[in-house]
Scaffold this motif. Structure first.
Motif, short mmCIF file in Angstrom:
data_model
loop_
_atom_site.label_atom_id
_atom_site.label_comp_id
_atom_site.label_asym_id
_atom_site.label_seq_id
_atom_site.Cartn_x
_atom_site.Cartn_y
_atom_site.Cartn_z
N LEU A 41 -10.51 20.12 36.21
CA LEU A 41 -10.70 19.23 35.38
C LEU A 41 -11.82 18.36 35.62
O LEU A 41 -12.94 17.97 35.08
CB LEU A 41 -9.60 18.35 35.25
N LEU A 42 -11.56 17.59 37.13
CA LEU A 42 -12.91 16.94 37.55
C LEU A 42 -14.09 17.53 37.70
O LEU A 42 -15.44 16.81 37.30
CB LEU A 42 -12.51 16.33 38.86
N SER A 43 -14.28 18.73 37.92
CA SER A 43 -15.50 19.49 37.94
C SER A 43 -16.13 19.92 36.72
O SER A 43 -17.47 19.75 36.63
CB SER A 43 -15.21 21.00 38.69
N ALA A 44 -15.45 19.82 35.62
CA ALA A 44 -16.03 19.91 34.20
C ALA A 44 -16.66 18.73 33.94
O ALA A 44 -17.65 18.40 33.34
CB ALA A 44 -14.96 20.15 33.21
N TYR A 45 -16.04 17.48 34.18
CA TYR A 45 -16.55 16.20 33.95
C TYR A 45 -17.88 15.90 34.83
O TYR A 45 -18.88 15.49 34.34
CB TYR A 45 -15.67 14.89 34.36
N ALA A 61 -27.50 24.66 34.73
CA ALA A 61 -26.33 24.28 34.83
C ALA A 61 -25.27 25.11 35.27
O ALA A 61 -24.31 24.77 36.30
CB ALA A 61 -25.77 23.53 33.54
N THR A 62 -25.39 26.50 34.82
CA THR A 62 -24.58 27.57 35.17
C THR A 62 -24.73 28.01 36.40
O THR A 62 -23.65 28.33 37.38
CB THR A 62 -24.63 28.61 34.15
N ALA A 63 -25.76 28.24 36.95
CA ALA A 63 -26.09 28.87 38.24
C ALA A 63 -26.82 27.94 39.58
O ALA A 63 -26.63 28.41 40.57
CB ALA A 63 -27.59 29.87 38.11
N GLU A 64 -26.97 26.87 39.12
CA GLU A 64 -27.34 25.80 40.11
C GLU A 64 -26.44 24.65 40.34
O GLU A 64 -26.05 24.26 41.58
CB GLU A 64 -28.81 25.27 39.78
N ILE A 65 -25.82 24.17 39.30
CA ILE A 65 -25.01 22.59 39.22
C ILE A 65 -23.63 23.22 39.51
O ILE A 65 -22.90 22.73 40.57
CB ILE A 65 -25.20 21.90 38.27
N ALA A 66 -23.05 24.03 38.64
CA ALA A 66 -21.87 24.42 38.62
C ALA A 66 -21.09 25.05 39.91
O ALA A 66 -20.18 24.74 40.38
CB ALA A 66 -21.16 25.30 37.42
N PRO A 67 -21.80 26.03 40.55
CA PRO A 67 -21.42 26.81 41.91
C PRO A 67 -21.16 25.55 43.01
O PRO A 67 -20.30 25.53 43.63
CB PRO A 67 -22.55 27.89 42.09
N VAL A 68 -22.18 24.71 43.21
CA VAL A 68 -21.94 23.64 43.89
C VAL A 68 -20.76 22.55 43.77
O VAL A 68 -20.07 22.47 44.71
CB VAL A 68 -23.35 22.78 44.23
N VAL A 69 -20.81 22.16 42.47
CA VAL A 69 -19.78 21.11 42.38
C VAL A 69 -18.26 21.77 42.40
O VAL A 69 -17.53 21.25 42.90
CB VAL A 69 -19.83 20.57 40.93
N GLU A 70 -17.93 23.17 41.73
CA GLU A 70 -16.77 23.57 41.84
C GLU A 70 -16.31 23.89 43.21
O GLU A 70 -15.22 23.79 43.50
CB GLU A 70 -16.76 24.86 40.92
N GLU A 71 -17.26 24.44 44.06
CA GLU A 71 -16.85 24.86 45.36
C GLU A 71 -16.68 23.75 46.38
O GLU A 71 -15.73 23.79 47.20
CB GLU A 71 -17.86 25.94 46.21
N MET A 72 -17.33 22.72 46.24
CA MET A 72 -17.09 21.53 46.85
C MET A 72 -15.78 21.00 46.47
O MET A 72 -15.17 20.31 47.14
CB MET A 72 -18.22 20.44 46.71
N MET A 73 -15.75 20.97 45.31
CA MET A 73 -14.29 20.23 44.55
C MET A 73 -13.10 21.14 45.07
O MET A 73 -12.00 20.41 45.37
CB MET A 73 -14.37 20.20 43.23
N LYS A 74 -13.06 22.37 44.98
CA LYS A 74 -11.94 23.13 45.53
C LYS A 74 -11.82 22.96 46.95
O LYS A 74 -10.58 23.17 47.72
CB LYS A 74 -12.50 24.72 45.31
N LEU A 75 -12.69 22.74 47.80
CA LEU A 75 -12.81 22.45 49.28
C LEU A 75 -11.88 21.07 49.61
O LEU A 75 -11.23 20.95 50.53
CB LEU A 75 -14.21 22.24 50.13
#
Length: 209
Positions: A41-45, A61-75
């Protein structure tokens, strides 16, 4: 418009009830499920905010921003778990997989609500592909953390390296998805095949031992 916070509440509510009913032994599993959905949820925001600030197009946004944000948030839940509770190796791996699985589940549900569930074959491949990709990233990070956090000198560098590997895999997957066509279905199949191959290799090694 998709109200993902409402979806989050609907999905988390039964998990909270189940956590109260199952007792302390199963509490960790439900808490990591909730954490995985929460960071999704936070990653989407955060993804939306960064895409707007950077004026990124859909591909960036799909290939550069989302992978970095989502993997960091999961960590983040894993680092908190490691720092506060100092768990054993297998518990770290299980926690990483649970967070990744919950993240993928919440992401798939939001995708279905936003785009519809009428195309069964596409949804089938996407469900397995996205789930396997997130689980594979969880296996990379969780399996690596069980080793790196046993060595003080390797904690920071090892965690950054594992995060980089997960981000790279996630970015390649998203890039193939964004390209479309046959590459899209290759992206869906690749993580599933990698997870299956890894499981088969582990099974063969255990039989030899």
């Amino acid at each position: 418009m998709t109200y993902i916070e409402n979806i989050f509440l609907c999905m988390v509510s039964p998990l909270l009830v189940a956590a109260l009913c199952m007792g302390r032994r199963q509490l960790r599993f439900f808490l990591f499920c909730i954490a995985g959905m929460g960071v999704c949820l936070l990653s989407a925001y955060i993804n939306t905010f960064l895409a707007a600030v950077c004026q990124a197009d859909a591909l960036a946004a799909t290939a550069e921003i989302a992978p970095v944000v989502e993997e960091m948030m999961k960590l983040l839940p894993l680092v908190f778990y490691l720092l506060v509770f100092e768990p054993e190796g297998e518990k770290i791996k299980a926690a990483a997989i649970t967070v990744a699985l919950a993240f993928a589940t919440f992401e798939n549900v939001c995708y279905l609500i936003q785009n519809g569930a009428d195309r069964f074959s596409f949804i089938f491949f996407r469900g397995f592909g996205t789930g396997a990709m997130h689980v594979l990233c969880g296996l990379i990070v969780g399996g690596g953390l069980t080793y790196t956090w046993q060595r003080t000198w390797l904690k920071i560098a090892g965690t950054c390296g594992l995060l980089g590997a997960a981000i790279t895999l996630h970015a390649i997957y998203n890039l193939l998805i964004a390209y479309g066509g046959a590459a899209q279905y290759i992206a869906y199949a690749l993580p599933t095949l990698l997870v299956a191959a890894g499981k088969l290799s582990t099974f063969r090694l255990s039989r030899k031992q």
